[in-house]
Design a protein around this motif. Structure first.
Motif, mmCIF file in Angstrom:
data_model
loop_
_atom_site.group_PDB
_atom_site.id
_atom_site.type_symbol
_atom_site.label_atom_id
_atom_site.label_comp_id
_atom_site.label_asym_id
_atom_site.label_seq_id
_atom_site.Cartn_x
_atom_site.Cartn_y
_atom_site.Cartn_z
ATOM 1 N N LYS A 268 0.846 -1.209 0.000
ATOM 2 C CA LYS A 268 0.000 0.000 0.000
ATOM 3 C C LYS A 268 0.870 1.244 0.000
ATOM 4 C CE LYS A 268 -4.061 -1.778 2.344
ATOM 5 N NZ LYS A 268 -4.577 -2.123 3.664
ATOM 6 N N ALA A 269 1.899 1.242 0.869
ATOM 7 C CA ALA A 269 2.767 2.420 0.986
ATOM 8 C C ALA A 269 3.459 2.711 -0.343
ATOM 9 C CB ALA A 269 3.791 2.211 2.092
ATOM 10 N N ALA A 270 3.791 1.653 -1.094
ATOM 11 C CA ALA A 270 4.486 1.834 -2.381
ATOM 12 C C ALA A 270 3.489 2.084 -3.515
ATOM 13 C CB ALA A 270 5.332 0.604 -2.687
ATOM 14 N N ARG A 271 2.178 2.151 -3.162
ATOM 15 C CA ARG A 271 1.094 2.369 -4.137
ATOM 16 C C ARG A 271 1.157 1.371 -5.290
ATOM 17 N NH1 ARG A 271 -1.396 7.262 -3.356
ATOM 18 N NH2 ARG A 271 -0.381 8.644 -1.885
ATOM 19 N N LEU A 272 1.442 0.129 -4.960
ATOM 20 C CA LEU A 272 1.492 -0.908 -5.991
ATOM 21 C C LEU A 272 0.081 -1.294 -6.410
ATOM 22 C CD1 LEU A 272 4.205 -3.398 -4.669
ATOM 23 C CD2 LEU A 272 4.470 -1.517 -6.272
ATOM 24 N N ASP A 273 -0.036 -1.758 -7.631
ATOM 25 C CA ASP A 273 -1.310 -2.290 -8.110
ATOM 26 C C ASP A 273 -1.321 -3.776 -7.718
ATOM 27 O OD1 ASP A 273 -3.678 -2.535 -9.371
ATOM 28 O OD2 ASP A 273 -2.827 -2.710 -11.400
ATOM 29 N N PHE A 274 -1.798 -4.065 -6.526
ATOM 30 C CA PHE A 274 -1.637 -5.426 -6.009
ATOM 31 C C PHE A 274 -2.963 -6.039 -5.573
ATOM 32 C CE2 PHE A 274 -2.323 -5.068 -1.426
ATOM 33 C CZ PHE A 274 -2.354 -3.688 -1.268
ATOM 34 N N GLU A 275 -2.913 -7.356 -5.380
ATOM 35 C CA GLU A 275 -4.052 -8.076 -4.808
ATOM 36 C C GLU A 275 -3.559 -8.771 -3.543
ATOM 37 O OE1 GLU A 275 -5.349 -10.733 -7.877
ATOM 38 O OE2 GLU A 275 -5.904 -9.078 -9.225
ATOM 39 N N SER A 276 -4.469 -8.949 -2.589
ATOM 40 C CA SER A 276 -4.086 -9.563 -1.311
ATOM 41 C C SER A 276 -5.108 -10.641 -0.954
ATOM 42 C CB SER A 276 -4.058 -8.457 -0.253
ATOM 43 O OG SER A 276 -3.947 -9.020 1.033
ATOM 44 N N TYR A 277 -4.623 -11.804 -0.553
ATOM 45 C CA TYR A 277 -5.510 -12.923 -0.200
ATOM 46 C C TYR A 277 -5.090 -13.476 1.139
ATOM 47 C CZ TYR A 277 -6.595 -12.392 -5.050
ATOM 48 O OH TYR A 277 -6.968 -11.839 -6.245
ATOM 49 N N ARG A 278 -6.092 -13.870 1.929
ATOM 50 C CA ARG A 278 -5.798 -14.350 3.288
ATOM 51 C C ARG A 278 -6.578 -15.634 3.551
ATOM 52 N NH1 ARG A 278 -6.382 -11.264 9.154
ATOM 53 N NH2 ARG A 278 -7.329 -13.030 10.199
ATOM 54 N N PHE A 279 -5.961 -16.548 4.263
ATOM 55 C CA PHE A 279 -6.650 -17.772 4.692
ATOM 56 C C PHE A 279 -6.276 -18.030 6.149
ATOM 57 C CE2 PHE A 279 -7.579 -22.242 5.167
ATOM 58 C CZ PHE A 279 -8.774 -22.376 4.476
ATOM 59 N N ASP A 280 -7.282 -18.311 6.981
ATOM 60 C CA ASP A 280 -7.034 -18.442 8.420
ATOM 61 C C ASP A 280 -6.733 -19.886 8.821
ATOM 62 O OD1 ASP A 280 -7.544 -15.803 8.443
ATOM 63 O OD2 ASP A 280 -9.300 -15.890 9.739
ATOM 64 N N PHE A 281 -5.819 -20.042 9.772
ATOM 65 C CA PHE A 281 -5.518 -21.383 10.285
ATOM 66 C C PHE A 281 -6.756 -22.033 10.896
ATOM 67 C CE2 PHE A 281 -1.056 -20.209 9.895
ATOM 68 C CZ PHE A 281 -0.488 -21.418 9.530
ATOM 69 N N ALA A 282 -7.679 -21.232 11.403
ATOM 70 C CA ALA A 282 -8.883 -21.784 12.045
ATOM 71 C C ALA A 282 -9.673 -22.661 11.076
ATOM 72 C CB ALA A 282 -9.756 -20.654 12.567
ATOM 73 N N GLU A 283 -9.471 -22.450 9.766
ATOM 74 C CA GLU A 283 -10.212 -23.232 8.770
ATOM 75 C C GLU A 283 -9.433 -24.443 8.278
ATOM 76 O OE1 GLU A 283 -12.498 -21.071 5.788
ATOM 77 O OE2 GLU A 283 -11.784 -19.248 6.763
ATOM 78 N N LEU A 284 -8.290 -24.681 8.901
ATOM 79 C CA LEU A 284 -7.438 -25.793 8.469
ATOM 80 C C LEU A 284 -7.641 -26.966 9.445
ATOM 81 C CD1 LEU A 284 -5.367 -25.646 6.118
ATOM 82 C CD2 LEU A 284 -3.587 -25.429 7.854
ATOM 83 N N ASP A 285 -7.933 -28.148 8.908
ATOM 84 C CA ASP A 285 -8.239 -29.285 9.789
ATOM 85 C C ASP A 285 -7.102 -29.586 10.750
ATOM 86 O OD1 ASP A 285 -10.577 -29.377 8.467
ATOM 87 O OD2 ASP A 285 -10.239 -31.299 7.438
ATOM 88 N N ARG A 286 -5.862 -29.552 10.272
ATOM 89 C CA ARG A 286 -4.740 -29.895 11.135
ATOM 90 C C ARG A 286 -4.600 -28.901 12.287
ATOM 91 N NH1 ARG A 286 -0.315 -33.305 11.107
ATOM 92 N NH2 ARG A 286 0.472 -33.189 13.232
ATOM 93 N N ALA A 287 -4.896 -27.669 11.998
ATOM 94 C CA ALA A 287 -4.815 -26.659 13.061
ATOM 95 C C ALA A 287 -5.846 -26.967 14.148
ATOM 96 C CB ALA A 287 -5.037 -25.270 12.482
ATOM 97 N N ARG A 288 -6.996 -27.516 13.715
ATOM 98 C CA ARG A 288 -8.044 -27.829 14.696
ATOM 99 C C ARG A 288 -7.676 -29.077 15.498
ATOM 100 N NH1 ARG A 288 -12.427 -24.577 13.670
ATOM 101 N NH2 ARG A 288 -13.811 -25.845 14.947
ATOM 102 N N THR A 289 -7.112 -30.100 14.837
ATOM 103 C CA THR A 289 -6.735 -31.303 15.605
ATOM 104 C C THR A 289 -5.683 -30.953 16.651
ATOM 105 O OG1 THR A 289 -4.950 -31.955 14.088
ATOM 106 C CG2 THR A 289 -7.145 -32.871 13.634
ATOM 107 N N ASP A 290 -4.794 -30.024 16.300
ATOM 108 C CA ASP A 290 -3.684 -29.694 17.198
ATOM 109 C C ASP A 290 -3.978 -28.492 18.090
ATOM 110 O OD1 ASP A 290 -2.620 -31.651 15.608
ATOM 111 O OD2 ASP A 290 -0.637 -30.723 15.499
#
Ligand SMILES: Cc1cc2nc3c(=O)[nH]c(=O)nc-3n(C[C@H](O)[C@H](O)[C@H](O)COP(=O)(O)OP(=O)(O)OC[C@H]3O[C@@H](n4cnc5c(N)ncnc54)[C@H](O)[C@@H]3O)c2cc1C
Length: 513
Positions: free
Chosen positions: A400-422
């Motif tokens: 953002k600071a560099a004013r790039l033409d960018f896209e950003s994607y996020r995925f949470d560990f809470a939605e990952l099965d292994r994260a839930r088992t552990d």
């Protein structure tokens, strides 16, 4: 004058002006990560190498940095996990509550206290186990001449150590960095710890004030808090790990807070007083200008690093230093074309893996005149708190600071099965891409982030797109799946309603609109 002008880019790499035949091909000053890799690599390639080290070979990483801090964090993590037995449906240890309090799902018993001297003994054992790998004997066996002495340049082509005048075709400054001491009135009149003293503590630490909320301050604050010390972390910035995206740093802050760390963020220390066992730190809060104070048995300074330049005779060598930084270019040449710099001494990213990378760059430039450059785009790093925070490339805030033409994607560990088992569901992965899906950066805050980031480092180094990661099968159920799942977010985002309509029409699909 600009740095590039000072460095004279026209000068051929590795030019030698000396008419006197030097005794060595390479004189390496400093036997830490950078110096050891340069020395071993140089000797392995057939160069005559002398390595000068004032203390023990191994440097900060082995004695005062990566190794002891990770060993201490591991001890703290094992101790901390006792709290979690009830959360995993396990009985208390020895049929009694594990710690001083009743366990119950979701509730934490009172904190237990570990023995700091015992934990430090184990840290020292780990160091002793690794030490032989960095011993003078091993390096001598590799063909490196090791001089154990503090040295300094006496002229642009001579390094004096142990009463000897060492002349070499090329020199490599691999003298590392030291803890920077903030100018707090009274600091020199109280006992304080730095990374150079904390790992050999032979006493209990009832309470600890940590000055500095960067990676070192956060790692050590969490380790001590988990071992039962009352910890207060004070930092000048309004949040910790200021270099990272705010939401990623917040995951780490919340974890430290749940370990009992108290924070004074956005606060500037104004005075220190007291004596061993009772140290008082006064500070001013930037927000409302109010004053505060903390009293603790111990004080740790983790307020940044400064490049080691003192006592090296750099002026005599023609090596320019500006604002405490050795002037150097992407080929790691200093202002003396026969003197290179590597590792922390280069004043770039201060990590062991960067020091090792610099060693390769210096060897190619200094010995073979191959114009190699230090990498700055794809440099991964990790703060080894629990959860870990790892990054490669740019963050969202930087994009953002560099004013790039960018896209950003996020995925949470809470939605990952292994994260839930552990039961390790805190955190997320984020990727930054350009509009074509080419990877510009990745941040992972969560379990094993330091391991997982390697895949994005490789992907960025090979100029891959997010779709390339999406197309790779990842083992289920692993934490590494977060890498594919976050890349999939881009794939999903590109499936616009128009594209879906076209696909329905083209392939005769009959699902809901
Ligand atoms: C608490 C802490 C935790 C860290 N954790 C990590 C981590 O998890 N991962 C990571 O990648 N990095 C980590 N780092 C950073 C890492 O330790 C450094 O980046 C790395 O050690 C730098 O290596 P170097 O060879 O450049 O310098 P150093 O290891 O500092 O070596 C420099 C050497 O030069 C010698 N020297 C200096 N002047 C002279 C002289 N005049 N004559 C002779 N010898 C001299 C010194 O005695 C020293 O041995 C951590 C650092 C700290 C402080």
């Amino acid at each position: 004058m600009t740095e590039s002008a000072r460095l004279n880019p026209q000068a051929p790499v590795g030019r030698t002006i000396d008419t006197m035949k030097p005794d060595y091909d390479l004189c390496v000053i400093g036997g830490g990560a950078a110096g050891l890799v340069v020395a071993a690599g140089g000797a392995g390639l057939g160069a005559k190498v002398v390595l000068v080290e004032q203390n023990r070979l191994g440097g900060d990483c082995l004695y005062y940095g990566c190794v002891p801090s990770k060993a201490l964090l591991k001890a703290a993590s094992v101790f901390h996990q006792q709290h979690d037995r009830a959360l995993f449906g396990l009985p208390p240890l020895n049929g009694r509550p594990p710690l001083d309090g009743p366990p119950g799902a979701g509730s934490r018993p009172e904190k237990a206290v570990a023995s700091i001297p015992a934990a430090m003994q184990r840290v020292q054992e780990v160091i002793r186990g690794i030490e032989p790998h960095d011993s003078p004997e091993r390096f001598r066996a590799l063909g490196v001449e090791v001089v154990q002495a503090r040295g300094r340049f006496t002229d642009p082509r001579t390094f004096e150590a142990d009463g000897r005048q060492l002349r070499a075709r090329r020199f490599v400054l691999a003298t590392g960095s030291r803890p920077a001491l903030p100018p707090i009135p009274g600091l020199d009149s109280v006992p304080y710890l730095t990374n150079e003293t904390i790992f050999s503590l032979a006493e209990e630490v009832a309470s600890l004030t940590v000055i500095g909320a960067g990676p070192i301050g956060c790692e050590l604050a969490q380790a001590f808090a988990r071992l039962g010390t009352r910890v207060t972390l004070i930092g000048r910035e309004p949040r910790l790990l200021a270099r990272e995206d705010a939401d990623a740093a917040e995951v780490v802050r919340a974890s430290l807070a749940s370990d009992g760390v108290q924070f004074e963020l956005g606060a500037t220390p104004t005075a220190v007083s007291g004596e061993a066992g009772r140290i008082r730190l006064e500070f001013t809060r930037a927000g409302d200008g109010s004053a505060g104070s903390i009293e603790s048995s111990h004080l740790l300074i983790a307020a940044g690093r400064k490049v080691t330049v003192d006592g090296l005779g750099l002026a005599e060598a023609g090596v320019e230093v500006v604002d405490g930084r050795i002037v150097n270019d992407d080929r790691l040449r200093t202002t003396n074309p026969d003197i290179y710099v590597a590792g922390d001494a280069a004043g770039r990213q201060m990590f062991t893996h960067v020091a090792e990378h610099h060693a390769g760059v210096v060897l190619r430039n200094a010995l073979f005149h191959l114009p190699a450059r230090a990498e700055s785009r794809v440099v991964p790093w990790c703060t080894f708190t629990d959860p870990e925070l790892a990054r490669v490339g740019i963050s969202e805030a930087e994009a953002k600071a560099a004013r790039l033409d960018f896209e950003s994607y996020r995925f949470d560990f809470a939605e990952l099965d292994r994260a839930r088992t552990d039961r390790e569901t805190e955190g997320f992965a984020r990727i930054i891409t350009d509009r074509k899906g080419r990877l510009l950066g990745a941040t992972i805050v969560g379990p094993h982030a330091g391991e997982a980031i390697a895949e994005y480092a490789l992907a960025m180094a090979k100029k891959m797109k997010a779709a390339d990661i999406s197309g790779v099968i990842h083992v289920y159920p692993t934490f590494a799946q977060i890498n594919r799942r976050v890349a999939d977010q881009r794939l999903k985002a590109t499936l616009t309603p128009t594209i879906k309509r076209w696909m329905r029409w083209l392939f005769g699909l009959r699902g809901p609109q």
